[in-house]
Design a protein around this motif. Structure first.
Motif, PDB file in Angstrom:
ATOM      1  N   HIS A 241       9.498   5.807  10.404  1.00  0.00           N
ATOM      2  CA  HIS A 241       8.386   4.482  11.085  1.00  0.00           C
ATOM      3  C   HIS A 241       8.751   3.570  11.906  1.00  0.00           C
TER       4      HIS A 241
ATOM      5  N   MET B  27      -2.949   7.479  14.076  1.00  0.00           N
ATOM      6  CA  MET B  27      -2.658   6.144  13.245  1.00  0.00           C
ATOM      7  C   MET B  27      -2.156   5.197  13.376  1.00  0.00           C
TER       8      MET B  27
ATOM      9  N   GLU C 251      -4.798   8.755   4.192  1.00  0.00           N
ATOM     10  CA  GLU C 251      -5.265   8.634   5.135  1.00  0.00           C
ATOM     11  C   GLU C 251      -5.789   9.792   6.391  1.00  0.00           C
TER      12      GLU C 251
ATOM     13  N   VAL D 193      -3.627   1.940  10.839  1.00  0.00           N
ATOM     14  CA  VAL D 193      -2.753   1.503  10.150  1.00  0.00           C
ATOM     15  C   VAL D 193      -2.270   0.386  10.355  1.00  0.00           C
TER      16      VAL D 193
ATOM     17  N   ARG E 105       8.325   1.633   3.958  1.00  0.00           N
ATOM     18  CA  ARG E 105       8.036   2.999   4.452  1.00  0.00           C
ATOM     19  C   ARG E 105       9.741   3.989   5.196  1.00  0.00           C
TER      20      ARG E 105
ATOM     21  N   ALA F 179       0.354   5.173   1.162  1.00  0.00           N
ATOM     22  CA  ALA F 179      -0.268   5.244   2.500  1.00  0.00           C
ATOM     23  C   ALA F 179      -0.011   7.022   2.890  1.00  0.00           C
ATOM     24  N   PRO F 180      -0.990   7.916   1.651  1.00  0.00           N
ATOM     25  CA  PRO F 180      -0.076   9.220   2.035  1.00  0.00           C
ATOM     26  C   PRO F 180      -1.768   9.851   2.869  1.00  0.00           C
ATOM     27  N   ASN F 181      -1.613  11.428   3.714  1.00  0.00           N
ATOM     28  CA  ASN F 181      -2.235  11.759   3.945  1.00  0.00           C
ATOM     29  C   ASN F 181      -2.647  12.925   3.045  1.00  0.00           C
TER      30      ASN F 181
ATOM     31  N   ARG G 154       0.865  -1.309   0.162  1.00  0.00           N
ATOM     32  CA  ARG G 154      -0.154  -0.111   0.158  1.00  0.00           C
ATOM     33  C   ARG G 154       0.700   1.331  -0.075  1.00  0.00           C
TER      34      ARG G 154
END
Ligand code: GLU
Length: 563
Positions: free
Chosen positions: A302, A280, A141, A284, A298, A107-109, A105
């Motif tokens: 993270h 988050m 996200e 997530v 990532r 997964a941007p904000n 995936r």
């Protein structure tokens, strides 16, 4: 994937697997892939398992050739994904557990358009899905309304389309709040989380002292009651949070009973009416699990989240995906902070999200950088965990590989001066549109006496210049005033005089052209044919590649791409 009929999904998955590996796949692999991409089928596991057996039998009944043609006809995208596999084959190291395909995936904000920093995760995950086969989920996200820009839902998708990612599913987290609420209840029932009503400062002190707060030992029933009260608007922002039970002795205080849900009274969320939001780490994990994500690539930033997230997996008894954390990437020379970009746009410092001083993908596009170059540059950087600084030169080198074979060549004369060349015969210059491809034809330029030359080349004392594809020009200096005369066609003479080969334009056939660079703008003139290249990257000979951004009655506007 064509259609949502589980039988069809299973059949196509089995078929793709068979074409890729040359044999008939195991039921488990096919079921895993389909369920990963379609978690709603998990509740129908028995039925899916029976259908998978039928689907595999159907595939087994086809000859190898028929498998290929059937896949081609019924799921061209899945067929294409097979050959894309080879495109990047050896580029990235294998990931463990990826033999039967992956679910990954991005997964941007949605807080603004994507920038070059996002491109690394986007491109690496994309390349692995292409390399291993599987699904690529775009997960928006947006569970922090303070960081949501309503326009970004669309801009992020546009940016992803531009990058050419092989997204197979799109998930928006704000649409899934009830799912997170339900999982939170389950987590509380498993005694993996508690509702904490301690004052924040007080909790911090206790946490530093590795001491449990009074809420930690509440019975499950009490936590469930408080959780319901949270959902029922019985608390305000700041009064309460759901905390994950971790290890209070963990040497890193940031790991100790971190929060998973909070209340926000404001701002309103642009998509849903809500006041209880997952943080988050919770959303997530919930989605990585429910969507069947097998591998997560990532940034190192993270790593602490990965450690926190493991606690939730452990409480729920879920399988943990394979993680890779790539190193930090310093990016200089452009603005990347969304808030700084927004401020600059509002204040008029930048023209918009595609202003060339910004590091957004749309700014790169505007400058003529192709999405393939961005992806290739990111794949070349790879998933290594060493911290690096991003090399613009490498990106430009990737882009040059793409634009050099296609870009037509033209003359651009910066800061032009019009001069008369004495004693020269009328002459027709034939300049190739592309030096490596004569079949593309030539630009015809008629010399009739007057030309535009770049002022910067006419340095006092220069005795000769060679006008490219035309002839040599002698320069005599009369008290600082240059006088130009015909200098013959001999290249040897030009070499002997160390003459620069310069661009020129027939004075009677030019178009004003403004060339915009990150350092500022350059006024000049270019060939009229450049007007037909709107939206394309061309090469202004001896200047560099440029993207033709606008053409109107007043002339041409171009952005400098790179040398
Ligand atoms: N939305 C997170 C971010 O953009 C990504 C979360 C993740 O990769 O797990 O930082």
């Amino acid at each position: 994937m064509a259609g949502e009929d589980p039988k069809e999904l299973l059949f196509l998955c089995a078929l793709q697997n068979a074409v890729r590996h040359g044999g008939v796949p195991q039921a488990g692999a096919v079921i895993g892939m389909v369920m990963g991409a379609h978690p709603e089928l998990r509740s129908r596991a028995k039925e899916v398992s029976a259908l998978a057996k039928e689907a595999i039998a159907d595939v087994a009944a086809l000859s190898p050739e028929a498998r290929v043609t059937t896949l081609q006809e019924r799921a061209p995208g899945m067929f294409a994904a097979l050959s894309e596999k080879h495109e990047h084959k050896k580029v990235l190291p294998d990931l463990e557990g990826s033999q039967n395909g992956v679910v990954m995936r991005f997964a941007p904000n949605p807080s603004g358009p994507l920038h070059i920093g996002h491109a690394r995760a986007a491109a690496l995950n994309d390349a692995y899905v292409k390399q291993c086969g599987g699904r690529y989920i775009l997960r928006i996200e947006d569970t922090d309304p303070k960081r949501v820009d309503p326009e970004a839902y669309e801009t992020v998708k546009e940016d992803i389309r531009w990058l050419g990612l092989g997204i197979t599913d799109i998930v928006t987290q704000s649409e899934r709040l009830p799912i997170y609420y339900d999982l939170c209840r389950q987590l509380i029932e498993r005694d993996g989380a508690y509702v904490c009503t301690c004052d924040n400062e007080h909790f911090k002190e206790l946490k530093q002292a590795k001491t449990a707060c009074p809420c930690r030992d509440q019975p499950v029933e009490k936590n469930l009651e408080l959780w319901q009260k949270m959902l029922d608007h019985g608390f305000h922002e700041g009064e309460v949070s759901v905390r994950i039970k971790t290890d209070l002795d963990n040497p890193d205080p940031a790991m100790r009973d971190f929060p998973a849900f909070r209340i926000l009274d404001a701002p309103p969320h642009p998509k849903v009416k809500a006041h209880v939001y997952p943080l988050m780490n919770f959303s997530v994990v919930a989605d990585d699990h429910l969507l069947g994500v097998t591998h997560v690539i990532r940034g190192k930033d993270h790593i602490a989240n990965t450690r926190r997230q493991r606690y939730i997996y452990d409480h729920m008894g879920w399988k943990i995906p394979v993680y890779r954390h790539y190193g930090r990437m310093g990016i200089e020379g452009v603005v990347l902070s969304t808030s700084q970009m927004r401020l600059g746009i509002n204040e008029g410092t930048y023209t918009g999200w595609d202003d060339i001083h910004l590091g957004t993908l749309r700014a790169l596009a505007r400058r003529g950088i192709s999405p393939e170059a961005v992806k290739n540059a990111m794949l070349a950087i790879g998933i290594g965990d060493t911290d690096i600084s991003f090399s613009w030169d490498n990106l430009y080198a990737e882009n040059r590989k793409i634009v050099d074979p296609t870009a037509n060549r033209y003359f651009f004369v910066p800061d032009p001066v019009e001069v008369k060349i004495e004693g020269a015969p009328d002459h027709t210059a034939h300049a190739l549109l592309h030096p490596g491809d004569a079949a593309r034809g030539s630009r015809i330029m008629e010399f009739t006496g007057q030309v535009l030359l770049p002022k910067g080349e006419l340095v006092p004392g220069t005795s000769m210049v060679r006008l490219k594809d035309l002839f040599n020009v002698k320069i005599a200096w009369d008290g600082g005033i240059p006088l130009f005369s015909y200098g013959g066609e001999s290249l040897a003479d030009a070499r002997a005089a160390k003459a620069h080969i310069i661009q020129w334009l027939p004075a009677q056939a030019t178009v004003p052209c403004t060339l915009l660079t990150q350092e500022g703008e350059m006024k000049g003139a270019c060939e009229p044919a450049v007007k037909s290249e709107l939206g394309k990257v061309v090469q202004f000979e001896r200047v560099g590649f440029v993207k033709i951004d606008a053409v109107d009655a007043s002339g041409v506007k171009a952005y400098f791409t790179h040398k």
